[in-house]
Design an enzyme around this catalytic site. Structure first.
Site, PDB file in Angstrom:
ATOM      1  N   ALA A  46       0.818  -1.222   0.000  1.00 33.89           N
ATOM      2  CA  ALA A  46       0.000   0.000   0.000  1.00 33.89           C
ATOM      3  C   ALA A  46       0.851   1.271   0.000  1.00 33.89           C
ATOM      4  CB  ALA A  46      -0.953   0.000   1.200  1.00 33.89           C
ATOM      5  N   ILE A  47       1.963   1.224  -0.735  1.00 37.17           N
ATOM      6  CA  ILE A  47       2.898   2.344  -0.764  1.00 37.17           C
ATOM      7  C   ILE A  47       2.849   3.034  -2.123  1.00 37.17           C
ATOM      8  CG2 ILE A  47       5.318   3.045  -0.543  1.00 37.17           C
ATOM      9  CD1 ILE A  47       4.114   1.891   2.021  1.00 37.17           C
ATOM     10  N   HIS A  49       5.322   4.922  -4.128  1.00 34.48           N
ATOM     11  CA  HIS A  49       6.787   5.048  -4.058  1.00 34.48           C
ATOM     12  C   HIS A  49       7.272   6.359  -4.665  1.00 34.48           C
ATOM     13  CE1 HIS A  49       7.620   1.021  -2.544  1.00 34.48           C
ATOM     14  NE2 HIS A  49       6.672   0.569  -3.359  1.00 34.48           N
ATOM     15  N   VAL A 172     -10.722 -16.110 -18.484  1.00 37.80           N
ATOM     16  CA  VAL A 172     -10.400 -16.285 -19.891  1.00 37.80           C
ATOM     17  C   VAL A 172      -9.651 -17.605 -20.077  1.00 37.80           C
ATOM     18  CG1 VAL A 172      -9.081 -15.371 -21.846  1.00 37.80           C
ATOM     19  CG2 VAL A 172     -10.383 -13.817 -20.361  1.00 37.80           C
ATOM     20  N   ARG A 310       3.201 -11.233  -5.943  1.00 40.60           N
ATOM     21  CA  ARG A 310       3.501 -10.195  -6.907  1.00 40.60           C
ATOM     22  C   ARG A 310       4.118 -10.779  -8.170  1.00 40.60           C
ATOM     23  NH1 ARG A 310       6.336  -9.707  -2.170  1.00 40.60           N
ATOM     24  NH2 ARG A 310       8.607  -9.497  -2.169  1.00 40.60           N
ATOM     25  N   ILE A 333       3.871  -6.518 -14.123  1.00 37.35           N
ATOM     26  CA  ILE A 333       3.724  -5.292 -13.331  1.00 37.35           C
ATOM     27  C   ILE A 333       4.008  -5.606 -11.862  1.00 37.35           C
ATOM     28  CG2 ILE A 333       2.232  -3.358 -12.781  1.00 37.35           C
ATOM     29  CD1 ILE A 333       2.936  -3.650 -15.764  1.00 37.35           C
ATOM     30  N   SER A 335       6.249  -4.017  -8.246  1.00 32.47           N
ATOM     31  CA  SER A 335       6.512  -2.719  -7.631  1.00 32.47           C
ATOM     32  C   SER A 335       7.512  -1.924  -8.485  1.00 32.47           C
ATOM     33  CB  SER A 335       7.097  -2.920  -6.232  1.00 32.47           C
ATOM     34  OG  SER A 335       7.394  -1.687  -5.623  1.00 32.47           O
ATOM     35  N   CYS A 434     -11.488  -6.709  16.222  1.00 30.00           N
ATOM     36  CA  CYS A 434     -12.283  -7.945  16.227  1.00 30.00           C
ATOM     37  C   CYS A 434     -12.338  -8.595  14.863  1.00 30.00           C
ATOM     38  CB  CYS A 434     -13.689  -7.679  16.754  1.00 30.00           C
ATOM     39  SG  CYS A 434     -14.863  -7.085  15.505  1.00 30.00           S
TER      40      CYS A 434
END
Length: 482
Positions: A46-47, A49, A172, A310, A333, A335, A434
């Protein structure tokens, strides 16, 4: 007949659908899962860059900085959660100092602004919890943390609202060229499209091979993470990286947009591209290495572990090419793919135009999105807002203060939702301590009421992860007595 079929509804596919929705095109977005953003676009660090890491002669290096700035603009347009935190890349010895100097020089070539090389004390002035053994650091201000699945969903919601056809649960299985168009086959049905864009993430090499000779191989790499409870407090304010290597940017420590601390990932090559299980060995490796940069980490405050896969490849760069008539790969694709996704989509439009796809802008197009988050409404304004919108007065997720009104609004934004985690990705329910234990049953009720889906059809996440299988024995007995 579609003008363009996009295979894969991850962040790249959804950004491309968003770009294409500006034009008078008939666009199809195909996704094999039951929701968008169920691959690496969901499970990542979640960066956004800053751009110091990729080689300047690669697409990754050339797109990173423009991608970061476009993303920071786009989060405003689409009302996506983002915090500009800056990043610190820290080192401990002369070898690390050499790496940091190299990254600084790469960053200058790539156009990164505002970088500074700091000594250990200067780095600790910014982040007091850094290890006393840190001797050098690179400060990169134009970077931050984002809600990655919301970023993906937001692009998809606008695209669908503006006319793109989304087909979920359509994997596909084959592609045939028919002289002037393709037939794209799925187990459910086949689709005719003049142009095809391959945005299939970890499966992009398999889709590529349906129309062309192999040109790259996806080398799936699993990374595992800890998510720490917000109760640990603001240990750090910036994204903290160790010096990177060829396989990974390292086990980082970062704040999240939800106020947690994220720790990870490791990097493990795997054969099964769908294997997102966490392992004791992988998490142990993360735990052993995480505290080197930030010794005060308390991993016992962990509330969740997860893993993402990734799309590393043997190509070494983004693979953005026309590889067959009217067929575009946006593949390999890794990082900083999340950061670069909006720019990749714009470049894909140009390549498709060069291949002959005619784009005429729509007379009217709305690329914006607005979300009401009840906890962001000032206290003094809440009573009046609830008077006009009563559903927002019923808190469903107490950990995250998410209301029924927010859930209902998310279900009406154009994308089908069939799972608890689908609601979670759209609203933040179940993100707290929770992990949905209290709010889950109420969300099932709301999903059934608003969508007409039976309770037995609601899943936790992907297809097949059913929560309910039927009434309990006591309920059956009550029905028989009645």
């Amino acid at each position: 007949m579609y003008d363009l079929a996009i295979i894969g509804a991850g962040v790249v596919g959804c950004c491309l659908a968003y770009e294409c929705s500006r034009y008078n095109l008939k666009v199809l977005l195909l996704e094999k899962e039951n929701d968008v953003s169920l691959g690496a676009s969901r499970a990542n660090t979640a960066i956004i860059h800053g751009g110091y890491d990729p080689d300047p002669d690669t697409l990754m290096g050339q797109m990173n900085v423009p991608g970061a700035y476009l993303t920071m603009d786009r989060v405003e347009t689409l009302d996506v959660e983002f915090i500009k935190t800056g990043s610190l890349i820290v080192g401990f010895d002369e070898k690390d100092a050499q790496v940091i100097q190299e990254k600084y020089e790469k960053g200058l070539i790539n156009g990164v602004k505002g970088m500074e090389i700091l000594n250990g004390d200067e780095a600790r002035d910014r982040e007091p919890q850094l290890s006393p053994e840190v001797t050098i650091a690179l400060w990169v201000p134009d970077s931050g943390v984002i809600n990655p699945w919301e970023f993906t969903l937001a692009h998809a919601e606008v695209a669908v609202r503006e006319g793109v056809d989304l087909k979920l649960n359509h994997e596909v299985t084959g592609i045939d060229w028919q002289e002037d168009h393709y037939l794209v086959h799925t187990p459910e049905e086949s689709f005719a499209a003049r142009y095809v864009a391959n945005c299939a993430g970890i499966h992009a090499d398999e889709i590529h091979s349906m129309v062309a000779e192999p040109a790259f191989k996806i080398e799936a790499t699993r990374g595992q993470y800890y998510v720490l409870d917000r109760a640990v407090g603001e240990i750090i304010k910036s994204v903290i990286f160790p010096c990177p290597n060829a396989l990974t940017k390292g086990i980082l420590v970062a704040p999240t947009v939800h106020g947690n601390i994220l720790v990870g990932p490791d990097a493990e090559r795997i054969d099964d591209k769908e294997n997102t299980s966490t392992t004791a060995a992988g998490l142990s490796h993360v735990a052993q290495n995480a505290s080197r940069c930030v010794p005060g980490l308390n991993l016992r405050s962990n509330i969740r572990n997860y893993a993402g896969v990734r799309a590393n490849s043997d190509y070494g760069d983004f693979f953005l090419k026309i590889v067959a008539p009217h067929f575009l790969d946006i593949a390999a694709i890794k990082s900083p793919g999340l950061t670069c996704a909006p720019v990749l989509a714009q470049e894909a439009v140009k390549l498709l135009q060069g291949e002959g796809l005619v784009y005429t802008p729509k007379a009217e197009w709305d690329g914006t999105r607005k979300v009401v988050r009840f906890k962001e409404i000032p206290e003094e304004d809440r009573a009046a807002f609830i008077a006009d919108h009563p559903d927002y007065g019923r808190v469903i997720c107490r950990c995250e203060t998410i209301t029924e009104g927010e859930i209902v609004a998310a279900l009406k934004r154009g994308l089908p939702v069939v799972s608890l985690d689908g609601v979670k990705r759209r609203t933040g329910t179940g993100m707290g301590r929770c992990q949905g234990g209290f709010c889950g049953p109420r969300i099932v009720e709301i999903l059934c009421r608003e969508t007409g889906i039976s309770p037995e059809a609601i899943t936790q996440d992907k297809a097949g992860s059913y929560i309910l299988c039927g009434p309990t024995k006591s309920e059956v007995q009550e029905e028989e007595r009645a």
